[in-house]
Design a protein around this motif. Structure first.
Motif, PDB file in Angstrom:
ATOM      1  N   GLU A 121       0.817  -1.202   0.000  1.00 18.39           N
ATOM      2  CA  GLU A 121       0.000   0.000   0.000  1.00 18.39           C
ATOM      3  C   GLU A 121       0.859   1.263   0.000  1.00 18.39           C
ATOM      4  O   GLU A 121       1.899   1.311   0.656  1.00 18.39           O
ATOM      5  N   GLU A 122       0.403   2.274  -0.717  1.00 16.26           N
ATOM      6  CA  GLU A 122       1.110   3.549  -0.722  1.00 16.26           C
ATOM      7  C   GLU A 122       0.803   4.299   0.578  1.00 16.26           C
ATOM      8  O   GLU A 122      -0.284   4.159   1.150  1.00 16.26           O
ATOM      9  N   PRO A 123       1.750   5.089   1.095  1.00 16.97           N
ATOM     10  CA  PRO A 123       1.509   5.838   2.332  1.00 16.97           C
ATOM     11  C   PRO A 123       0.413   6.881   2.161  1.00 16.97           C
ATOM     12  O   PRO A 123       0.115   7.328   1.045  1.00 16.97           O
ATOM     13  N   ALA A 124      -0.182   7.279   3.288  1.00 12.44           N
ATOM     14  CA  ALA A 124      -1.240   8.289   3.257  1.00 12.44           C
ATOM     15  C   ALA A 124      -0.670   9.628   2.818  1.00 12.44           C
ATOM     16  O   ALA A 124       0.493   9.942   3.093  1.00 12.44           O
ATOM     17  N   ARG A 142      -0.687  25.890  -8.109  1.00 16.03           N
ATOM     18  CA  ARG A 142      -0.773  25.229  -9.416  1.00 16.03           C
ATOM     19  C   ARG A 142       0.048  23.938  -9.431  1.00 16.03           C
ATOM     20  O   ARG A 142      -0.412  22.902  -9.930  1.00 16.03           O
ATOM     21  N   LEU A 143       1.255  24.004  -8.907  1.00 17.51           N
ATOM     22  CA  LEU A 143       2.130  22.832  -8.913  1.00 17.51           C
ATOM     23  C   LEU A 143       1.572  21.713  -8.047  1.00 17.51           C
ATOM     24  O   LEU A 143       1.614  20.532  -8.419  1.00 17.51           O
ATOM     25  N   LEU A 144       1.069  22.068  -6.871  1.00 15.57           N
ATOM     26  CA  LEU A 144       0.530  21.054  -5.970  1.00 15.57           C
ATOM     27  C   LEU A 144      -0.723  20.410  -6.549  1.00 15.57           C
ATOM     28  O   LEU A 144      -0.914  19.196  -6.443  1.00 15.57           O
ATOM     29  N   ILE A 145      -1.575  21.205  -7.179  1.00 15.71           N
ATOM     30  CA  ILE A 145      -2.776  20.666  -7.808  1.00 15.71           C
ATOM     31  C   ILE A 145      -2.395  19.748  -8.968  1.00 15.71           C
ATOM     32  O   ILE A 145      -2.970  18.672  -9.160  1.00 15.71           O
ATOM     33  N   GLU A 146      -1.399  20.157  -9.726  1.00 11.49           N
ATOM     34  CA  GLU A 146      -0.903  19.332 -10.834  1.00 11.49           C
ATOM     35  C   GLU A 146      -0.404  17.993 -10.331  1.00 11.49           C
ATOM     36  O   GLU A 146      -0.663  16.940 -10.917  1.00 11.49           O
ATOM     37  N   LYS A 147       0.327  18.011  -9.215  1.00 14.90           N
ATOM     38  CA  LYS A 147       0.943  16.783  -8.716  1.00 14.90           C
ATOM     39  C   LYS A 147      -0.032  15.891  -7.954  1.00 14.90           C
ATOM     40  O   LYS A 147       0.206  14.709  -7.787  1.00 14.90           O
ATOM     41  N   GLN A 152       1.158  11.977  -5.947  1.00 17.40           N
ATOM     42  CA  GLN A 152       2.441  12.226  -5.304  1.00 17.40           C
ATOM     43  C   GLN A 152       2.339  12.481  -3.806  1.00 17.40           C
ATOM     44  O   GLN A 152       3.220  13.025  -3.177  1.00 17.40           O
ATOM     45  N   ASN A 153       1.193  12.089  -3.246  1.00 21.71           N
ATOM     46  CA  ASN A 153       1.045  12.095  -1.784  1.00 21.71           C
ATOM     47  C   ASN A 153       1.151  13.471  -1.156  1.00 21.71           C
ATOM     48  O   ASN A 153       1.587  13.597  -0.007  1.00 21.71           O
ATOM     49  N   LEU A 154       0.790  14.499  -1.884  1.00 20.32           N
ATOM     50  CA  LEU A 154       0.697  15.841  -1.326  1.00 20.32           C
ATOM     51  C   LEU A 154      -0.705  16.360  -1.617  1.00 20.32           C
ATOM     52  O   LEU A 154      -1.188  16.262  -2.743  1.00 20.32           O
ATOM     53  N   ARG A 155      -1.356  16.907  -0.598  1.00 24.43           N
ATOM     54  CA  ARG A 155      -2.710  17.406  -0.782  1.00 24.43           C
ATOM     55  C   ARG A 155      -2.786  18.853  -0.289  1.00 24.43           C
ATOM     56  O   ARG A 155      -2.586  19.116   0.900  1.00 24.43           O
ATOM     57  N   LEU A 156      -3.059  19.764  -1.185  1.00 30.88           N
ATOM     58  CA  LEU A 156      -3.257  21.154  -0.792  1.00 30.88           C
ATOM     59  C   LEU A 156      -4.628  21.255  -0.139  1.00 30.88           C
ATOM     60  O   LEU A 156      -5.658  21.195  -0.800  1.00 30.88           O
ATOM     61  N   ARG A 157      -4.634  21.441   1.170  1.00 37.25           N
ATOM     62  CA  ARG A 157      -5.888  21.423   1.923  1.00 37.25           C
ATOM     63  C   ARG A 157      -6.418  22.813   2.223  1.00 37.25           C
ATOM     64  O   ARG A 157      -7.631  22.986   2.388  1.00 37.25           O
ATOM     65  N   ALA A 158      -5.518  23.799   2.368  1.00 35.42           N
ATOM     66  CA  ALA A 158      -5.991  25.124   2.767  1.00 35.42           C
ATOM     67  C   ALA A 158      -5.040  26.214   2.316  1.00 35.42           C
ATOM     68  O   ALA A 158      -3.850  25.978   2.079  1.00 35.42           O
ATOM     69  N   ILE A 159      -5.627  27.414   2.202  1.00 38.39           N
ATOM     70  CA  ILE A 159      -4.872  28.634   1.924  1.00 38.39           C
ATOM     71  C   ILE A 159      -5.250  29.639   3.008  1.00 38.39           C
ATOM     72  O   ILE A 159      -6.438  29.801   3.317  1.00 38.39           O
ATOM     73  N   VAL A 457      10.976  24.781  -4.389  1.00 38.30           N
ATOM     74  CA  VAL A 457      10.260  24.698  -3.110  1.00 38.30           C
ATOM     75  C   VAL A 457       9.491  23.379  -3.031  1.00 38.30           C
ATOM     76  O   VAL A 457       9.521  22.685  -2.007  1.00 38.30           O
ATOM     77  N   VAL A 458       8.814  23.004  -4.113  1.00 35.17           N
ATOM     78  CA  VAL A 458       8.058  21.754  -4.121  1.00 35.17           C
ATOM     79  C   VAL A 458       8.986  20.556  -3.979  1.00 35.17           C
ATOM     80  O   VAL A 458       8.657  19.577  -3.301  1.00 35.17           O
ATOM     81  N   ARG A 459      10.166  20.617  -4.588  1.00 35.18           N
ATOM     82  CA  ARG A 459      11.117  19.506  -4.445  1.00 35.18           C
ATOM     83  C   ARG A 459      11.542  19.339  -2.989  1.00 35.18           C
ATOM     84  O   ARG A 459      11.685  18.209  -2.495  1.00 35.18           O
ATOM     85  N   LEU A 460      11.758  20.452  -2.298  1.00 36.25           N
ATOM     86  CA  LEU A 460      12.087  20.387  -0.870  1.00 36.25           C
ATOM     87  C   LEU A 460      10.902  19.841  -0.087  1.00 36.25           C
ATOM     88  O   LEU A 460      11.069  19.016   0.829  1.00 36.25           O
ATOM     89  N   LEU A 461       9.704  20.288  -0.427  1.00 34.68           N
ATOM     90  CA  LEU A 461       8.502  19.774   0.217  1.00 34.68           C
ATOM     91  C   LEU A 461       8.386  18.266   0.018  1.00 34.68           C
ATOM     92  O   LEU A 461       8.046  17.523   0.965  1.00 34.68           O
ATOM     93  N   GLN A 462       8.655  17.794  -1.184  1.00 31.80           N
ATOM     94  CA  GLN A 462       8.587  16.363  -1.456  1.00 31.80           C
ATOM     95  C   GLN A 462       9.587  15.595  -0.595  1.00 31.80           C
ATOM     96  O   GLN A 462       9.279  14.509  -0.086  1.00 31.80           O
ATOM     97  N   GLN A 463      10.778  16.152  -0.427  1.00 29.44           N
ATOM     98  CA  GLN A 463      11.783  15.450   0.374  1.00 29.44           C
ATOM     99  C   GLN A 463      11.349  15.329   1.828  1.00 29.44           C
ATOM    100  O   GLN A 463      11.423  14.245   2.420  1.00 29.44           O
ATOM    101  N   ILE A 464      10.893  16.438   2.429  1.00 26.30           N
ATOM    102  CA  ILE A 464      10.580  16.395   3.856  1.00 26.30           C
ATOM    103  C   ILE A 464       9.302  15.615   4.145  1.00 26.30           C
ATOM    104  O   ILE A 464       9.054  15.238   5.300  1.00 26.30           O
ATOM    105  N   THR A 465       8.495  15.360   3.125  1.00 28.93           N
ATOM    106  CA  THR A 465       7.288  14.562   3.321  1.00 28.93           C
ATOM    107  C   THR A 465       7.453  13.132   2.810  1.00 28.93           C
ATOM    108  O   THR A 465       6.497  12.348   2.833  1.00 28.93           O
ATOM    109  N   GLY A 466       8.655  12.789   2.336  1.00 33.05           N
ATOM    110  CA  GLY A 466       8.908  11.439   1.849  1.00 33.05           C
ATOM    111  C   GLY A 466       8.136  11.100   0.591  1.00 33.05           C
ATOM    112  O   GLY A 466       7.832   9.930   0.343  1.00 33.05           O
ATOM    113  N   SER A 467       7.830  12.108  -0.226  1.00 37.21           N
ATOM    114  CA  SER A 467       7.026  11.868  -1.430  1.00 37.21           C
ATOM    115  C   SER A 467       7.803  12.077  -2.726  1.00 37.21           C
ATOM    116  O   SER A 467       7.207  12.162  -3.796  1.00 37.21           O
TER     117      SER A 467
END
Length: 476
Positions: A121-124, A142-147, A152-159, A457-467
């Protein structure tokens, strides 16, 4: 070849590219596979975009790649039980030609992608909150919505924005249309009653608040979130720690140079990030553009010292017409003047690349363009080289090194700044402009100071979230 032959070949390429689109989409939606052709993402791209990505191979391999070379690879991939991965079918096709060793294409692809087969199973997914919704915030959205579509296990939940509400449609409109980066690729709807923006199926809560520590994110179903602060209001550890006092926040990522926190340039010092780092900075756009190039050149040739001159697009910090500004010269009209100003980017390089400590000076000129900047690196090297040798090294670095996501390479004699709008690289070396004289060189590096930086920035976000997606084919 006759006109009829050329046009028939074009139609065959078009047909193959059209056939690729549903397979690319299915791999993305159902298995989280991000497909590219020599680094150019082809998920949710048109036939022409796919053909142009294949043509880009001429810069690398000396001959154009055809969709007829890559489509069979996609067909094989579609039959495999792949998990989340980034697969470059262009590099796969070229590698098969060079290293196939008599194996069938199917045998080769299965062997190359053995480690990409789904493992349980893929992680939450991780919740992400954008604190601020300006130029960088909207591009990150835009990038987070695209991914999200790529699993890619990232969910933009709020602004989070300032104010009392009532402006949701205006904020959604700024996400929908952009004078520099074009229209949003998808659909956006607004629910004024629920304070949400829904973009390509992603329901995003818009929270109005004036201070980070007053928000209870758990009330919106958000937990263990990464907050990306793109306001620039808080830049030190104490100020950014306000975010951590809010319920539901686990980590904070700053989209500006930070004080008292690690300044991370992906591809250079991201190995310094630990699980204990709850506050991180993604440094500045200029630092991200020049540090990977400096690292590559320093590792290969050694850098004794140098000067960095930045020709930078104007920003919202400047005035459109002459008016008071606390900074020297920045009060003068950004749209009418070249404005000489300071930049801390040269000194900031040492935060990510300590071996450059004290070796660089820097200055900046703000110019009347809305986006895309250039860094001019005037370097004294420890080893003598030639223009051909240096450019060959930088081109290979852009294609086949650990810095291939950070450094791109251009050899077009007609390239100008607008050609680099939307570039996902931190910086693009203009090879034709390179100057070499023995042990000194001048390098010209283009960078989309908005979009390219947001990708970092998104690449750094992906690293720290393991995605972060594992890349195939594996090189080296």
């Amino acid at each position: 070849m006759s006109q009829e032959t050329v046009f028939a070949d074009w139609k065959e390429r078009e047909a193959s590219a059209e056939a690729m689109i549903p397979v690319i989409g299915r791999l993305s939606r159902e298995r989280g596979v991000e497909t590219s052709v020599f680094g150019k993402i082809v998920v949710n791209r048109s036939v022409i975009n796919i053909l142009k990505a294949h043509r880009f191979a001429r810069q690398i391999e000396g001959e154009e790649l055809s969709p007829q070379d890559t489509y069979p690879i996609l067909e094989i991939m579609d039959k495999l039980d792949l998990g989340r991965a980034h697969i470059d079918v262009g590099k796969m096709a070229v590698k098969y030609k060079k290293e196939g060793g008599g194996a069938s294409l199917e045998e080769f692809v299965k062997a190359e992608l053995a480690d990409a087969i789904r493992q349980g199973e893929e992680p939450a997914p991780t919740d992400v909150v954008l604190y601020g919704f300006g130029r960088i915030g909207r591009l990150l959205a835009r990038l987070l919505i695209e991914k999200t579509g790529g699993g890619q296990n990232l969910r933009l939940r709020a602004i989070v924005v300032r104010g009392q509400g009532g402006d949701l449609e205006k904020r959604a409109s700024l996400l929908r249309r952009d004078s520099v980066h074009g229209s949003f690729l998808g659909t956006i709807t607004v629910d004024e009653e629920d304070n949400t923006i829904t973009a390509n199926g992603n329901v995003i809560k818009v929270i109005y608040a004036d201070a980070p520590d007053t928000i209870d994110y758990t009330a919106y179903g958000i937990s263990n979130a990464v907050v990306i602060d793109n306001t620039g209001k808080w830049r030190d550890a104490d100020g950014l720690a306000l975010h951590l006092r809010a319920n539901g926040v686990a980590r904070v990522l700053l989209t500006a140079p930070g004080k008292g926190v690690k300044n991370i340039v992906m591809g250079v010092n991201n190995g310094d990030v630990t699980d204990e780092d709850t506050i991180l900075s993604a440094a500045s756009c200029t630092t991200n553009a020049i540090t990977p190039v400096l690292k590559a050149v320093n590792d290969q040739f050694g850098v004794k010292n140098g000067h960095v001159e930045t020709v930078h697009a104007y920003t919202n910090d400047q005035n459109l017409i002459d008016n008071y500004h606390k900074g020297d010269r920045r009060g003068r009209s950004a749209a009418l003047n070249m404005v000489l100003t300071e930049t801390g980017a040269a000194k900031a390089v040492a935060k990510a690349l300590p071996e450059m400590e004290g070796k660089l000076t820097g200055n900046a000129i703000r110019v009347p363009t809305p986006n895309v900047s250039m860094a001019i690196l005037n370097l004294n090297l420890e080893k003598e080289t030639t223009k051909e040798e240096l450019n060959t090294f930088l081109r290979d670095t852009a294609l086949h090194s650990n810095l291939q996501k950070q450094i791109d390479y251009s050899n077009s004699p007609e390239a100008v700044s607008t050609d680099f709008v939307g570039s996902r690289a931190a910086g693009v070396v203009d090879g034709l402009a390179t100057i070499v004289n023995g042990d000194s060189c001048v390098l010209y590096v283009w960078y989309d100071n908005e979009f390219g930086y947001s990708c970092q920035v998104v690449r750094l976000l992906q690293q720290i979230t393991g995605s972060t997606l594992k890349a195939f084919p594996i090189e080296g």
